[in-house]
Scaffold this motif. Structure first.
Motif, PDB file in Angstrom:
ATOM      1  N   PRO A 286      38.217  30.545  40.740  1.00  9.85           N
ATOM      2  CA  PRO A 286      39.105  31.704  40.833  1.00  9.85           C
ATOM      3  C   PRO A 286      39.426  31.998  42.305  1.00  9.85           C
ATOM      4  O   PRO A 286      38.527  32.098  43.134  1.00  9.85           O
ATOM      5  CB  PRO A 286      38.278  32.849  40.226  1.00  9.85           C
ATOM      6  CG  PRO A 286      37.168  32.170  39.472  1.00  9.85           C
ATOM      7  CD  PRO A 286      36.893  30.909  40.240  1.00  9.85           C
TER       8      PRO A 286
ATOM      9  N   ALA B 165      42.340  34.220  43.021  1.00  3.52           N
ATOM     10  CA  ALA B 165      43.531  35.055  42.822  1.00  3.52           C
ATOM     11  C   ALA B 165      43.304  36.511  43.217  1.00  3.52           C
ATOM     12  O   ALA B 165      44.155  37.357  42.989  1.00  3.52           O
ATOM     13  CB  ALA B 165      43.966  34.986  41.356  1.00  3.52           C
ATOM     14  N   GLY B 166      42.154  36.791  43.819  1.00  2.00           N
ATOM     15  CA  GLY B 166      41.851  38.180  44.195  1.00  2.00           C
ATOM     16  C   GLY B 166      42.775  38.659  45.304  1.00  2.00           C
ATOM     17  O   GLY B 166      43.442  37.862  45.971  1.00  2.00           O
ATOM     18  N   LEU B 167      42.800  39.966  45.488  1.00  2.00           N
ATOM     19  CA  LEU B 167      43.719  40.530  46.481  1.00  2.00           C
ATOM     20  C   LEU B 167      43.187  40.431  47.909  1.00  2.00           C
ATOM     21  O   LEU B 167      43.944  40.515  48.868  1.00  2.00           O
ATOM     22  CB  LEU B 167      44.013  41.990  46.144  1.00  2.00           C
ATOM     23  CG  LEU B 167      44.822  42.202  44.856  1.00  2.00           C
ATOM     24  CD1 LEU B 167      44.993  43.689  44.590  1.00  2.00           C
ATOM     25  CD2 LEU B 167      46.172  41.510  44.941  1.00  2.00           C
TER      26      LEU B 167
ATOM     27  N   THR C 273      41.369  42.534  49.630  1.00  2.00           N
ATOM     28  CA  THR C 273      41.627  43.776  50.385  1.00  2.00           C
ATOM     29  C   THR C 273      40.630  44.000  51.522  1.00  2.00           C
ATOM     30  O   THR C 273      40.981  44.601  52.531  1.00  2.00           O
ATOM     31  CB  THR C 273      41.612  45.011  49.458  1.00  2.00           C
ATOM     32  OG1 THR C 273      40.453  44.917  48.633  1.00  2.00           O
ATOM     33  CG2 THR C 273      42.834  45.069  48.583  1.00  2.00           C
ATOM     34  N   ARG C 274      39.416  43.467  51.371  1.00  2.00           N
ATOM     35  CA  ARG C 274      38.419  43.687  52.439  1.00  2.00           C
ATOM     36  C   ARG C 274      38.792  42.967  53.721  1.00  2.00           C
ATOM     37  O   ARG C 274      38.247  43.253  54.767  1.00  2.00           O
ATOM     38  CB  ARG C 274      37.028  43.208  51.975  1.00  2.00           C
ATOM     39  CG  ARG C 274      36.340  44.145  50.998  1.00  2.00           C
ATOM     40  CD  ARG C 274      35.085  43.512  50.438  1.00  2.00           C
ATOM     41  NE  ARG C 274      35.393  42.342  49.636  1.00  2.00           N
ATOM     42  CZ  ARG C 274      34.553  41.337  49.391  1.00  2.00           C
ATOM     43  NH1 ARG C 274      33.335  41.366  49.894  1.00  2.00           N
ATOM     44  NH2 ARG C 274      34.918  40.322  48.644  1.00  2.00           N
TER      45      ARG C 274
ATOM     46  N   LYS D  84      42.612  34.848  50.969  1.00  2.00           N
ATOM     47  CA  LYS D  84      41.422  34.832  51.839  1.00  2.00           C
ATOM     48  C   LYS D  84      40.719  33.480  51.776  1.00  2.00           C
ATOM     49  O   LYS D  84      40.032  33.082  52.712  1.00  2.00           O
ATOM     50  CB  LYS D  84      40.453  35.953  51.464  1.00  2.00           C
ATOM     51  CG  LYS D  84      39.875  35.849  50.076  1.00  2.00           C
ATOM     52  CD  LYS D  84      38.875  36.964  49.807  1.00  2.00           C
ATOM     53  CE  LYS D  84      38.581  37.041  48.329  1.00  2.00           C
ATOM     54  NZ  LYS D  84      37.637  38.096  47.985  1.00  2.00           N
ATOM     55  N   GLU D  85      40.913  32.758  50.676  1.00  2.00           N
ATOM     56  CA  GLU D  85      40.296  31.435  50.530  1.00  2.00           C
ATOM     57  C   GLU D  85      40.851  30.426  51.536  1.00  2.00           C
ATOM     58  O   GLU D  85      40.293  29.352  51.713  1.00  2.00           O
ATOM     59  CB  GLU D  85      40.503  30.911  49.101  1.00  2.00           C
ATOM     60  CG  GLU D  85      39.723  31.655  48.025  1.00  2.00           C
ATOM     61  CD  GLU D  85      40.336  32.981  47.581  1.00  2.00           C
ATOM     62  OE1 GLU D  85      41.447  33.327  48.041  1.00  2.00           O
ATOM     63  OE2 GLU D  85      39.698  33.681  46.767  1.00  2.00           O
TER      64      GLU D  85
ATOM     65  N   GLN E 179      47.199  33.481  37.641  1.00  2.00           N
ATOM     66  CA  GLN E 179      46.761  34.724  36.998  1.00  2.00           C
ATOM     67  C   GLN E 179      47.814  35.754  37.394  1.00  2.00           C
ATOM     68  O   GLN E 179      47.796  36.253  38.523  1.00  2.00           O
ATOM     69  CB  GLN E 179      45.376  35.134  37.517  1.00  2.00           C
ATOM     70  CG  GLN E 179      44.841  36.386  36.868  1.00  2.00           C
ATOM     71  CD  GLN E 179      43.598  36.906  37.567  1.00  2.00           C
ATOM     72  OE1 GLN E 179      43.282  36.514  38.689  1.00  2.00           O
ATOM     73  NE2 GLN E 179      42.886  37.808  36.924  1.00  2.00           N
TER      74      GLN E 179
ATOM     75  N   GLY F  65      40.883  41.205  37.337  1.00  2.00           N
ATOM     76  CA  GLY F  65      39.433  41.064  37.450  1.00  2.00           C
ATOM     77  C   GLY F  65      38.971  39.628  37.288  1.00  2.00           C
ATOM     78  O   GLY F  65      39.692  38.770  36.768  1.00  2.00           O
TER      79      GLY F  65
HETATM   80  P1  UTP Z   1      36.274  39.890  44.778  1.00  2.00           P
HETATM   81  O1  UTP Z   1      35.382  40.794  44.040  1.00  2.00           O
HETATM   82  O2  UTP Z   1      35.844  39.427  46.120  1.00  2.00           O
HETATM   83  O3  UTP Z   1      37.697  40.628  44.836  1.00  2.00           O
HETATM   84  O4  UTP Z   1      36.570  38.642  43.855  1.00  2.00           O
HETATM   85  P2  UTP Z   1      38.981  40.363  45.716  1.00  2.00           P
HETATM   86  O5  UTP Z   1      40.050  41.190  45.117  1.00  2.00           O
HETATM   87  O6  UTP Z   1      39.311  38.913  45.850  1.00  2.00           O
HETATM   88  O7  UTP Z   1      38.585  40.844  47.186  1.00  2.00           O
HETATM   89  P3  UTP Z   1      38.487  42.316  47.772  1.00  2.00           P
HETATM   90  O8  UTP Z   1      37.237  42.898  47.199  1.00  2.00           O
HETATM   91  O9  UTP Z   1      39.751  43.022  47.368  1.00  2.00           O
HETATM   92  O10 UTP Z   1      38.393  42.124  49.263  1.00  2.00           O
HETATM   93  C1  UTP Z   1      35.623  37.631  43.627  1.00  2.00           C
HETATM   94  C2  UTP Z   1      36.341  36.332  43.303  1.00  2.00           C
HETATM   95  O11 UTP Z   1      37.133  36.457  42.140  1.00  2.00           O
HETATM   96  C3  UTP Z   1      38.470  36.140  42.395  1.00  2.00           C
HETATM   97  C4  UTP Z   1      38.648  36.289  43.885  1.00  2.00           C
HETATM   98  O12 UTP Z   1      39.684  35.467  44.377  1.00  2.00           O
HETATM   99  C5  UTP Z   1      37.284  35.862  44.396  1.00  2.00           C
HETATM  100  O13 UTP Z   1      37.173  34.458  44.482  1.00  2.00           O
HETATM  101  N1  UTP Z   1      39.318  37.053  41.598  1.00  2.00           N
HETATM  102  C6  UTP Z   1      39.053  38.387  41.576  1.00  2.00           C
HETATM  103  C7  UTP Z   1      40.364  36.542  40.848  1.00  2.00           C
HETATM  104  O14 UTP Z   1      40.625  35.310  40.864  1.00  2.00           O
HETATM  105  N2  UTP Z   1      41.115  37.393  40.102  1.00  2.00           N
HETATM  106  C8  UTP Z   1      40.869  38.726  40.069  1.00  2.00           C
HETATM  107  O15 UTP Z   1      41.594  39.448  39.345  1.00  2.00           O
HETATM  108  C9  UTP Z   1      39.806  39.232  40.825  1.00  2.00           C
END
Ligand code: UTP
Length: 298
Positions: A13, A15-17, A19-20, A30-31, A107, A112
């Motif tokens: 995965p 696809a996270g935002l 934000t940190r 961020k990856e 995604q 999440g």
């Molecule tokens: P994190 O909990 O680190 O969330 O996700 P995030 O949104 O990427 O980062 P912050 O907290 O906003 O800085 C843990 C992993 O799950 C993936 C992220 O890419 C990361 O590898 N993820 C998270 C998804 O692929 N999809 C999501 O909807 C949420």
């Protein structure tokens, strides 16, 4: 290591935002942040490949192009290096494209980690599979994934990785309640809670970003309501599996005591860069003496 692993697929995965890590992650996942001279995600794909997982499905989100481009060939760069006779750099550039077969799925909405894993359902099918979080680095000298695959084969359910953390930090992680399994190097997970308040945490064992999951997790995820942060949490689905009965139920854990970095966190990211660069033969001779002077002057 048992090379006849039944587990052949890895889901990553990414696809996270992020934000940190804003604003660096405004236009770039961020990856893709460089850890020394490779993006973080390349370490993760290399780890999957080393554990025998040659079929990788990456879950991408917005800004996915940089990820796809990185694992694709760039003939113009290769030709330029070839023309210069720079075989060393050419080899490094080609490494990313030789790590296995990488598939991508989007995604649409980052709802999440659980939702991201559910996006892999069709590709994975009805077999156990690994999940490696794209922002979590495990030092390649410390073995984890292949041990988890062995435990999954032995126990038949799902396997997670835990790490002891300072009890005050547990609310940043998923937390596990575990009990010992006699004569084994792994533990049984009795329950899980995502980011508990310090006083409610059942232990100081934090869930880290490596999983080997039974495909039953997909049907559980489909029934899992959004939890903490209004996101579909993988931890919640694993909590259900830990308490379930029958085929594919049960969760065990390997407690990891090696080196791990969360490249989505600024301090941990900087530690990864400094620590890995300090061990590189091509960088350490110039970096380490400077680093010592710098620290002495702080
Ligand atoms: P994190 O909990 O680190 O969330 O996700 P995030 O949104 O990427 O980062 P912050 O907290 O906003 O800085 C843990 C992993 O799950 C993936 C992220 O890419 C990361 O590898 N993820 C998270 C998804 O692929 N999809 C999501 O909807 C949420």
């Amino acid at each position: 290591m048992n090379m006849n692993h039944r587990v052949t697929k890895a889901v990553i995965p990414a696809a996270g935002l992020g934000t940190r890590f804003l604003p660096a992650t405004k236009a770039m996942p961020k990856e893709m942040l460089p850890v020394v001279d490779e993006p973080a995600i390349q370490y993760v794909v290399a780890e999957a490949s080393k554990a025998g997982l040659s079929d990788v499905l990456m879950i991408t989100g917005r800004n996915k192009r940089a990820l796809e481009d990185h694992f694709d060939r760039v003939p113009s760069i290769e030709a330029a290096l070839e023309a210069k006779g720079d075989h060393e750099r050419l080899k490094r550039v080609q490494e990313a494209t030789e790590l296995g077969e990488i598939h991508y799925i989007r995604q649409g909405d980052p709802k999440g980690l659980g939702h991201a894993v559910l996006c892999a359902k069709q590709h994975v099918g009805n077999e156990p599979f690994a999940v490696l979080l794209g922002d979590d680095l495990i030092d390649e000298r410390d073995e984890l994934l292949s041990i988890m695959i062995d435990v999954q084969e032995k126990t038949g359910g799902s396997v997670i990785a835990l790490m002891e953390v300072d009890p005050a930090q547990i609310s940043a992680y998923g937390c596990a309640d575990v009990s010992a399994v006699e004569g084994e190097g792994f533990v049984k997970v009795n329950g899980l809670v995502e980011k508990p308040a310090v006083e409610d945490a059942p232990s100081n064992l934090a869930v880290i970003g490596r999983y080997v999951l039974h495909p039953r997790v997909f049907s559980v995820l489909e029934e899992t309501a959004p939890g903490r942060g209004n996101e579909i949490q993988l931890t919640d689905a694993l909590e259900t599996l830990a308490r379930a009965e029958g085929d594919g139920a049960g969760v065990h854990a390997v407690v990891f005591r090696g080196r791990r970095y969360d490249t989505g966190d600024k301090v941990s990211y900087l530690q990864a860069v400094i620590s890995l660069a300090s061990e590189r033969d091509d960088i350490a001779p110039a970096l380490v003496p400077w680093l010592k002077d710098f620290v002495a002057g702080l």
